[in-house]
Design a protein around this motif. Structure first.
Motif, PDB file in Angstrom:
ATOM      1  N   GLN A 119      30.037  -0.330 -26.371  1.00 11.23           N
ATOM      2  CA  GLN A 119      28.711  -0.107 -26.919  1.00 11.23           C
ATOM      3  C   GLN A 119      28.877   0.615 -28.247  1.00 11.23           C
ATOM      4  OE1 GLN A 119      26.177   1.280 -23.775  1.00 11.23           O
ATOM      5  NE2 GLN A 119      24.692   2.054 -25.229  1.00 11.23           N
ATOM      6  N   ASP A 165      25.182  -3.506 -26.267  1.00 13.11           N
ATOM      7  CA  ASP A 165      24.147  -3.093 -27.219  1.00 13.11           C
ATOM      8  C   ASP A 165      22.860  -3.884 -26.983  1.00 13.11           C
ATOM      9  OD1 ASP A 165      25.842  -1.310 -28.630  1.00 13.11           O
ATOM     10  OD2 ASP A 165      26.546  -2.923 -29.939  1.00 13.11           O
ATOM     11  N   GLU A 210      15.885  -0.718 -22.441  1.00 11.78           N
ATOM     12  CA  GLU A 210      15.512   0.654 -22.846  1.00 11.78           C
ATOM     13  C   GLU A 210      14.060   0.998 -22.526  1.00 11.78           C
ATOM     14  OE1 GLU A 210      17.532   3.102 -26.286  1.00 11.78           O
ATOM     15  OE2 GLU A 210      16.151   1.576 -27.038  1.00 11.78           O
ATOM     16  N   ARG A 222      21.284  -2.901 -23.612  1.00 12.03           N
ATOM     17  CA  ARG A 222      20.635  -1.591 -23.724  1.00 12.03           C
ATOM     18  C   ARG A 222      19.287  -1.714 -24.437  1.00 12.03           C
ATOM     19  NH1 ARG A 222      23.342   1.908 -27.738  1.00 12.03           N
ATOM     20  NH2 ARG A 222      21.914   0.773 -29.034  1.00 12.03           N
ATOM     21  N   ARG A 266      25.812   2.613 -17.020  1.00  6.78           N
ATOM     22  CA  ARG A 266      24.807   2.375 -18.062  1.00  6.78           C
ATOM     23  C   ARG A 266      23.407   2.311 -17.456  1.00  6.78           C
ATOM     24  NH1 ARG A 266      29.072   0.070 -20.575  1.00  6.78           N
ATOM     25  NH2 ARG A 266      30.087   1.431 -21.977  1.00  6.78           N
ATOM     26  N   SER A 271      26.853   2.671 -31.131  1.00  9.65           N
ATOM     27  CA  SER A 271      25.570   3.347 -31.355  1.00  9.65           C
ATOM     28  C   SER A 271      24.997   3.033 -32.728  1.00  9.65           C
ATOM     29  CB  SER A 271      25.724   4.854 -31.196  1.00  9.65           C
ATOM     30  OG  SER A 271      26.696   5.350 -32.080  1.00  9.65           O
TER      31      SER A 271
END
Length: 149
Positions: A123, A136, A143, A139, A94, A125
């Motif tokens: 995870q 999630d 990000e 991320r 990841r 989406s």
């Protein structure tokens, strides 16, 4: 080669917590720089989140490299009260771009991550905030930094 991952939360040691986000003496930067050098050789990537009092770290890599990197984590004096949140197969990397990096987070963000579902490092989406997994949430936090990497 299968990718494995570990995520844990811990309390920062008083020596690191003295300065705002561990930066009064650059102690946190020095710890992360050392981990970065080691992890690069071990094939491990990850991120250390810090709210001024607690850490949450996500590490991933090949089993042998991850095992040695995590043994260093377990013996580190920079934190205590370590709670392993999940360990297992991650499927894929990841965070392939960071041998190690630390990011400041708000205490509420770190709490949400620590209490999230890390099962299987899944995870989603299409997840909304109510059903977001630990991956999630992680991320979403990294990000912005990942795009700049």
């Amino acid at each position: 080669m299968p990718i494995r991952a570990i995520v844990y939360a811990s309390e920062v040691s008083p020596a690191i917590a003295q300065g705002r986000l561990g930066q009064s003496d650059g102690k946190l930067d020095a710890i992360v720089d050392d981990a970065c050098r080691f992890n690069r050789d071990a094939g491990v990537t990850g991120v250390l989140l810090f709210d001024g009092e607690r850490f949450l770290q996500y590490l991933e890599g090949p089993e042998d490299g991850l095992s040695v990197a995590y043994s260093r984590v377990l013996s580190a004096s920079s934190h205590s009260a370590l709670v392993e949140l999940q360990r297992g197969r991650a499927g894929y990397r990841r965070l392939p771009f960071w041998p190690m990096r630390w990011l400041p987070v708000e205490p509420a963000e770190l709490r949400s991550l620590a209490h999230a579902d890390w099962t299987g490092f899944k995870q989603r989406s299409d997840s909304d905030a109510a059903s977001a997994t630990g991956m999630d949430l992680l991320r979403a936090l990294v990000e912005t930094y990942a795009i700049a990497a």
